[in-house]
Each structure stands twice: as structure tokens, then as C-alpha cells.
Design an enzyme around this catalytic site. Sequence first.
Site, PDB file in Angstrom:
ATOM      1  N   ARG B  28       2.905 -69.078  22.871  1.00 13.70           N
ATOM      2  CA  ARG B  28       2.209 -67.827  22.480  1.00 13.70           C
ATOM      3  C   ARG B  28       3.166 -66.653  22.305  1.00 13.70           C
ATOM      4  NH1 ARG B  28      -2.808 -68.321  25.992  1.00 13.70           N
ATOM      5  NH2 ARG B  28      -3.995 -69.869  24.839  1.00 13.70           N
ATOM      6  N   ARG B  32      -0.702 -61.358  21.955  1.00 13.14           N
ATOM      7  CA  ARG B  32      -1.259 -60.030  22.221  1.00 13.14           C
ATOM      8  C   ARG B  32      -0.401 -59.129  23.095  1.00 13.14           C
ATOM      9  NH1 ARG B  32      -7.038 -60.605  24.544  1.00 13.14           N
ATOM     10  NH2 ARG B  32      -6.407 -62.744  25.037  1.00 13.14           N
ATOM     11  N   ARG B  41      -3.171 -57.843  13.865  1.00 13.97           N
ATOM     12  CA  ARG B  41      -4.486 -58.444  14.055  1.00 13.97           C
ATOM     13  C   ARG B  41      -5.592 -57.457  13.681  1.00 13.97           C
ATOM     14  NH1 ARG B  41      -7.234 -61.718  19.105  1.00 13.97           N
ATOM     15  NH2 ARG B  41      -9.348 -61.168  18.519  1.00 13.97           N
ATOM     16  N   ASP B  78      -4.508 -71.890  15.236  1.00 15.70           N
ATOM     17  CA  ASP B  78      -5.358 -72.172  16.391  1.00 15.70           C
ATOM     18  C   ASP B  78      -5.683 -73.658  16.405  1.00 15.70           C
ATOM     19  OD1 ASP B  78      -7.142 -70.598  18.489  1.00 15.70           O
ATOM     20  OD2 ASP B  78      -8.278 -72.317  17.760  1.00 15.70           O
ATOM     21  N   TYR B 155     -14.052 -78.599  23.345  1.00 13.85           N
ATOM     22  CA  TYR B 155     -14.712 -77.488  22.631  1.00 13.85           C
ATOM     23  C   TYR B 155     -15.814 -78.019  21.713  1.00 13.85           C
ATOM     24  CZ  TYR B 155     -10.847 -74.510  24.166  1.00 13.85           C
ATOM     25  OH  TYR B 155      -9.954 -73.811  24.922  1.00 13.85           O
TER      26      TYR B 155
END
Lengths: 144, 355
Positions: B28, B32, B41, B78, B155
Site C-alpha cells: 500500500r 492514503r 483520489r 483492487d 467477499y
Amino acid sequence: MLQLAQFNLAKLRYGLDDPGLTRFEIGANMIRRAADQAQGHVWNQQDVIDETYFATRSVWRSVEALEDFVYSGIHHRYLKLSANWFVPGEERGMVLWQVTAGTRPSLAEAQARLQRIRADGPGQEAFDFSTSRRFVAAASRSAR
Amino acid sequence: MSTELANDLLLRTLMREPVPRTPVWIMRQAGRYLPEYRATRAQAGDFMSLCRNPELACEVTMQPLRRYALDAAILFSDILTVPDAMGLGLYFETGEGPKFERPVQTADAVRALKVPDVEKELGYVFEAVRTIRRELNGKVPLIGFAGSPFTVGTYMVEGGSSREFPTIRALAQESPEVLDHLMSLIAETTVEYLNAQIEAGAQAVQIFDTWGSALEPDDFRRFSLASMQRIVDGLIREKDGRKVPVILFTKGAGPLLEDLADTGCDALGVDWTTELADARRYVSDKVALQGNLNPATLRESPETIRAGVASTLASYGKGPGHVFNLGHGITPDIDPENLGVLVDAVHELSPAYHD
């Protein structure tokens, strides 16, 4: 009503247990499932003959439906890679013919059709994509 | 596309070849914690719009490389792009993470899963790979990635994020053959997906298995390991005359690293709950190892971060085959300066571990 049957026979480069064939096997699974979901698809079956030849039989509503599937998406991508897994054949490996709706061609019949086009060239009983226009009635061609 | 790399430390290390220092990248790293990421973003609108825009995905991929002397870029994307392409309808609800409109919980739903035309439906990912490779211009290699079938499957079955996985656990108990089938469908699609990334220019690939170790060891082998094995077997392993290394990262694998090393992968990610010295023993130096500083260390002082780097390097010890990374992704609360301390410490301290 007439539908279109297809048979393809190709010699594998590797034995079935060879890791060189894993990607092909994965692709073949995906192609079989993609065919099941394709527009105009009726039936398909994959076989390995004598652990050497990979054979596909399928039935479609029309030549166009089969052509759309063969020359687009995942099948087309694997078609371009086929030299990785198949020995180039000196003779043609694919044959088309018309069947009545509900027919599931046997392997023996499919092989006989292939022998026929190999021996006699394209005709009403066994033809290829390029000659299909001549041998498939207009009514059945348009039934996608 | 040029295959000359100015810095190939990562690729050589993943193949366990000797290098002058330990390469470093961070899971990552495009994330963020970086203010420039948050700005891009915001420009994209939302997370998936950022993933689906190759120019902006390239921009955020490049951002950490402008700040730090990292030895690899990793594609910004993703793991849920694959089930989205399989027809599940991915959407994000603010504050709740990813969700699927059509979860897959029955044999019929598994049978009905779409076989995606990967090139077409995930074309934006491969375009991002090509764009990033052009922008990198051979500076460092680009890592592509996907989720493991079990992790992606959690998921798909649960319909979104989960911690306890009640539905997929029930499926494993009551209809294991349905779960086997689902795993194999995801694995096959993932082979297509990763091979297309490799064809587009990814020079190494990583499979993220975040939830596999939530299973009992036997179920892990049946549902997670076997499906990752299938992927490893189906991947393109050499491109443009160079090996394309495969990294498997099962979070919390512990002793299961031994099983993972037998898949034929080139490297294993290790989280911070296993000492690298132990991990090295589990895998008998068969594969390279990647990791494994606790991401929480980055909240500490520069001295503590340097000490963490030093002990991670020491735990792996001398010799090739160690890629420095965190034991999991960097979190959004980290001060970007602190990652600079980590990267500098790896550059400074790691040459002592190489001849």
C-alpha cells in the site's frame, strides 16, 4: 430446424501431466464455460483422445454465432496462442456440418465428418467457415 | 517495450540471486497516508473511479517513488476487480467498505457466475500497467497483483467485508464441493487476469491471501493453498527473456509457509507474527522471503523505526533472498516522513548482510 455442428481435432505438444499444459487446461475450462454462456450456443463437449489429441464438439444455432464466439474474447485470445500447445497439423483440423435441432454428434460421427472434408474437400456434408455460405441455407444462417 | 532496468534488485532478490543491498518496497505504498494520494483520489471522485482511470492510477502509483528510494512500483488497483468482472456488481458505501449487489452463496449462483472477457472488462487495469511502465521508463520493476481465490471468495460469498466469515465457513462445512468449484472458477479467472497484467508489462506478481489463515490448516490447504497452486501453475513465468517472479502472501501463515514454499512460487510474504529467521527455516531457503516489520512501528520515533529495520534485517540474516517490506499494508495514519526513515535505514543498514 437445422443447427450447426462443429468438430475440431488438434495434436497436443505435451503429455496430459506436463506442467506446460496447465495454462492450456485452464483456458480450455474457461472457454467451455464461456461457450455455455455465449449467445447462440447449444451444446459443447471437450475430449482428449489417446492422451494425444484434444477434440472439441459443439452445436450452435448458426454459423454467425459460432464465428462470433471463435473470433472474439477468450477463445480468440487462446487461438492466437495455440502454437504453444498444439503441433501444427499438415491436414485441416476443423469441420462444420448441419444437424437437426437436438442432435449431439458422437465422436465417431465427428471424426467421420473430418475424414470426409480431408478426403473430398468442402461439400454439403462437411464444410468449413469459408465455404459455409455455400452449404448452409439462408434461413438457418440468420437464426442467431 | 524496453526491458532494461536501471534497478533490478527486486527481481534478482526474488530469484535469490546475490545483490549488494536488500531491496525495499511497501505494501500500500500508494495509499492514503500520502497527502498527494488523497488529492488525486478526490480528483477521481471515488476509489473505483481512481482504479478505472489509467492516467490517475499511474499517477498514484508513481507518487511514493518521487518521495522515497523504493526498489519497485506496485500497480494501483483492487483485488475485487476480478469478482466485479465476474458479474457481482461491486459498489462502495461510505464508511462500510466494498459490497456486492449479488453475493454468491449457492451452487446455482456459482454456476451462473459470468466467465468474463478479461481483456475487455478489465482492460482499464492493463492500460494502467502499460501507462505505468512507460512512466517508470525502466527505473524500477512494476509488480502486478491479485487477491487469492479464498480471500476474494470471502467477499463474494459474504457480500462484503467480514471478520468472522460466517457464510463461507458454513459453505465449507455444508457444501465443500460448491466452495471447491467457486475457488477453481476464481483461480482460473485470476490466471487470465495476472497473465494479462504480465503481457501488459508487470515484471513480478503478488497474490494477496489476507484471509486464508482464518481457516483450519486442512481447510487452508484445500480451499486456499490448492487454488493458489493452480494460479502458480498457470502463470507466465518468463517474459522478454526474464523470469517473472511470483510472490504469495498469506497473512498469518506461520508454519504453513512450508506448504506455500512447495507451490513452485519464487517468494513468500511474511507478516510480523513470524520471525524471518523462523520463516527461513520453514522454507529451507527454497524461496525468497518478503517482509516483515510491524506496520505499527511506523507510528514510533525515528530511532525505534531504525531499530525495527535493523532487527528485521538481522532476523533474516546474511545472504540473498530478502525483500524488505512491512508485514502488512501501511496504514493511513502514518506520517510520510517516517516511511522515509525506514527506506533510508534499509539502504544504510542492509549492505552489511550481503557479500
